[in-house]
Scaffold this active site. Structure first.
Site, PDB file in Angstrom:
ATOM      1  CG  LEU A   1       2.712  10.047  -1.403  1.00  0.00           C
ATOM      2  CD1 LEU A   1       1.348  10.666  -2.322  1.00  0.00           C
ATOM      3  CD2 LEU A   1       2.807  11.260   0.127  1.00  0.00           C
ATOM      4  CE1 TYR A   2      -1.227   0.829  -1.573  1.00  0.00           C
ATOM      5  CE2 TYR A   2       0.212  -0.103  -0.868  1.00  0.00           C
ATOM      6  CZ  TYR A   2      -0.708   0.077  -0.909  1.00  0.00           C
ATOM      7  OH  TYR A   2      -1.625  -1.512  -1.314  1.00  0.00           O
ATOM      8  CB  THR A   3       5.402   3.030   3.068  1.00  0.00           C
ATOM      9  OG1 THR A   3       5.099   2.387   1.251  1.00  0.00           O
ATOM     10  CG2 THR A   3       5.624   2.393   4.019  1.00  0.00           C
TER      11      THR A   3
ATOM     12  CE  LYS B   1      -2.568  -0.512   1.887  1.00  0.00           C
ATOM     13  NZ  LYS B   1      -4.005  -0.583   1.904  1.00  0.00           N
TER      14      LYS B   1
END
EC number: 1.3.1.119
Length: 275
Positions: free
Chosen positions: A154-156, A159
């Site tokens: 999710l974070y990758t 970003k």
């Protein structure tokens, strides 16, 4: 003072990297509005910097909060020269297989609402003021915007989306407004929290042994502090030195992308020649 006379708005400026940016901007002569969810964090900043700052308690997922922040900034300081979209949340490298079926939609929504939509809403609210000042916007990306492993799925993904946002807004707003990104690596002492939907809201990176984990694998040999990253945000906000700079993302992560196959770096071999 590199930012004397400039006015900035920092989202997520109550602690961590955002706080370091606020502190450095004030030291460089800027006046700063800070949008943050923490009343305590905002009060600490007010006590430290006095009339050089104005704090706005709000939620970066709300356009109304961003509009209030911009309005308070302009009301207090007369203008807005630089927007810094910085508020964030982390998934603590949670892999897709470990996200429960009944929680993946909620976790996705929470992550993207903060680190993608939150930046878009900030840009929307700040646009009229930035147009008037012919200013700039800076968005915090991450090494996860370039490489896997800097976060979970999710974070990758989020970003990587921010890099797309930087490039598209630079296209839409140029030449009136510059738009750039800064992609830090690990931040020593960071207090970024985890996703509430994954039960990670009480975790902070500050509890992780980042220096031991990352230092040996970085060409720089060490993990930078929030204060050491803040200088890049100063440079990107300056006017005279950044005339041609827009649509760029500064990868400032200790050289993660140039690690060798067997060793992080070879600089120690210079010692036998020059030490």
């Amino acid at each position: 003072m590199k930012l004397k006379g400039e006015v900035a708005l920092v989202t997520g400026g109550g602690a961590g990297l955002g706080r370091a940016i606020v502190d450095r901007y004030v030291a460089e002569g800027a006046r700063v509005a800070v949008l943050d969810k923490s009343a305590a964090g905002l009060e600490e900043i007010r006590k430290r910097h006095g009339d050089a700052v104005v704090g706005i308690e709000g939620d970066v997922r709300s356009l109304d909060s961003h509009r209030e922040a911009v309005a308070r900034c302009v009301e207090t300081f007369g203008k807005l020269d630089c927007l810094i979209g910085n508020a964030g949340v982390w998934d603590y490298q949670t892999q897709l297989a470990d996200i429960p079926d009944n929680g993946i939609s909620e976790a996705f929504d929470e992550m993207f609402a903060i680190i993608v939509k939150g930046y878009i809403l900030a840009a929307k609210a700040a646009l009229p003021a930035l147009y008037k000042s012919k200013g700039s916007a800076i968005f915090t990306v991450s090494n996860a915007g370039f490489y896997p492993g800097g976060g979970g799925v999710l974070y990758t993904a989020g970003k990587h989306a921010v890099i797309g946002l930087v490039k598209q807004l630079a296209h839409e707003w140029g030449p009136r407004i510059r738009v750039n990104g800064i992609a830090p690596g690990g931040i020593l002492g960071s207090d970024i929290r985890g996703l509430k939907t994954l039960g990670l809201q009480d975790q902070t990176i500050a509890t992780m042994p980042l220096a031991d984990m990352l230092g040996p694998v970085l060409p720089t040999g060490r993990v930078a502090t929030a204060e050491e990253y803040a200088g890049a945000y100063v440079f990107f906000a300056t006017r005279a030195d950044t005339v041609p700079l827009t649509g760029s993302v500064l990868n400032i992560d200790g050289g993660m992308g140039v690690r060798g196959l067997f060793e992080a770096s070879l600089g120690a071999q210079l010692d036998k020649h020059f030490a």
